[in-house]
Design a protein around this motif. Structure first.
Motif, PDB file in Angstrom:
ATOM      1  N   GLU A 144       0.837  -1.213   0.000  1.00 16.27           N
ATOM      2  CA  GLU A 144       0.000   0.000   0.000  1.00 16.27           C
ATOM      3  C   GLU A 144       0.870   1.260   0.000  1.00 16.27           C
ATOM      4  O   GLU A 144       0.667   2.164  -0.813  1.00 16.27           O
ATOM      5  N   TYR A 145       1.861   1.317   0.876  1.00 18.04           N
ATOM      6  CA  TYR A 145       2.710   2.512   0.976  1.00 18.04           C
ATOM      7  C   TYR A 145       3.536   2.714  -0.293  1.00 18.04           C
ATOM      8  O   TYR A 145       3.873   3.837  -0.658  1.00 18.04           O
ATOM      9  N   GLY A 147       2.515   2.158  -3.178  1.00 14.56           N
ATOM     10  CA  GLY A 147       1.653   2.625  -4.270  1.00 14.56           C
ATOM     11  C   GLY A 147       1.109   1.514  -5.149  1.00 14.56           C
ATOM     12  O   GLY A 147       0.565   1.778  -6.212  1.00 14.56           O
ATOM     13  N   PHE A 148       1.218   0.267  -4.726  1.00 14.12           N
ATOM     14  CA  PHE A 148       0.608  -0.806  -5.515  1.00 14.12           C
ATOM     15  C   PHE A 148      -0.263  -1.720  -4.654  1.00 14.12           C
ATOM     16  O   PHE A 148      -0.153  -2.943  -4.707  1.00 14.12           O
TER      17      PHE A 148
END
Ligand code: ZN
Length: 243
Positions: A144-145, A147-148
């Motif tokens: 998540e952090y 970006g996927f």
């Protein structure tokens, strides 16, 4: 000569370099991964030797040499000492640090990743029986952090997703699965959903069966491998220890 740089970071790796020196790989909030030439730190008498061990969170003062930094001083903030007393916990901690560093790279801000890493290392010291759960939570939050974050809605056709595609991060139905689609149990799927909606503290303290955590971890590892191109060596070491 530039002003010395003051920066906090977690030591990801401390490679032998010459007789008395080490080349450090350190994850920082402000600059992502940096390399630090640390002279003399292999000697136990050296005042900086304790603060440059793997997984130490330390306050560094550095000279900027262009391609690498050189160490002026290092003061220990947190050593996560309990991890050093348990070979398995240490292996998980090293893998977390390596994976965070892989995902961040150089010259990138790493605020969320540092918070995730520091909190996960702390949780590892507190609850060693939950290592597998912390691992799957760490991996999913890192996606998540970075970006996927996986796309968790139903398959594009509207059918329920009973496979997780580790190349795209999508849930797909039996009809639309591809060569990288892996079967996912309802329990594992609900973990993916929970982590995506939970904050960091909730993510690192939730309770699930180790068997579900292992299923989630295997899917998350394969997804991370597709996204990052490779996985750190620390993961192989964990798998060896488990045999
Ligand atoms: Zn479908």
């Amino acid at each position: 000569m530039n002003e010395p740089l003051k920066i906090k970071g977690v030591v990801v790796n401390a490679a032998q370099w010459g007789d008395n020196d080490k080349m450090l790989t350190v994850l920082t909030r402000e600059k992502g991964v940096i390399s630090i030439a640390a002279k003399g730190v292999k000697s136990l008498k050296n005042k900086n030797s304790q603060a440059v061990s793997p997984l130490c969170y330390s306050d560094f003062v550095l000279n900027d040499k262009g391609d690498a930094y050189s160490l002026v001083s290092a003061d220990l903030i947190e050593s996560f000492y309990a991890l050093r007393e348990d070979v398995m916990a240490l292996a998980y901690g090293v893998y977390f640090a390596q994976l965070a560093a892989f995902s961040v790279g150089r010259n990138n801000l790493a605020d969320d990743e540092m918070r995730l890493l520091l909190n996960s290392l702390y949780m590892l010291t507190k609850s060693k029986e939950r290592m597998e759960v912390i691992k799957c939570a760490f991996e999913l939050k890192l996606c998540e952090y970075a970006g996927f974050a996986p796309y968790l809605d139903s398959c594009m056709c509207g059918e329920e997703g009973v496979y997780f595609d580790v190349s795209t991060g999508e849930m797909v139905c039996a009809l639309h699965r591809g060569e990288h689609s892996k079967k996912i149990s309802p329990a594992a799927r609900s973990v993916f959903e929970y982590v995506q909606n939970a904050d960091l503290k909730e993510t690192l303290t939730f309770t699930i069966d180790n068997s579900v955590a292992e299923e989630v971890s295997l899917l998350a590892e394969e997804f991370l491998k597709h996204q990052l191109g490779r996985l750190p060596k620390g993961l192989d070491y964990i798998k060896k220890l488990k045999i």
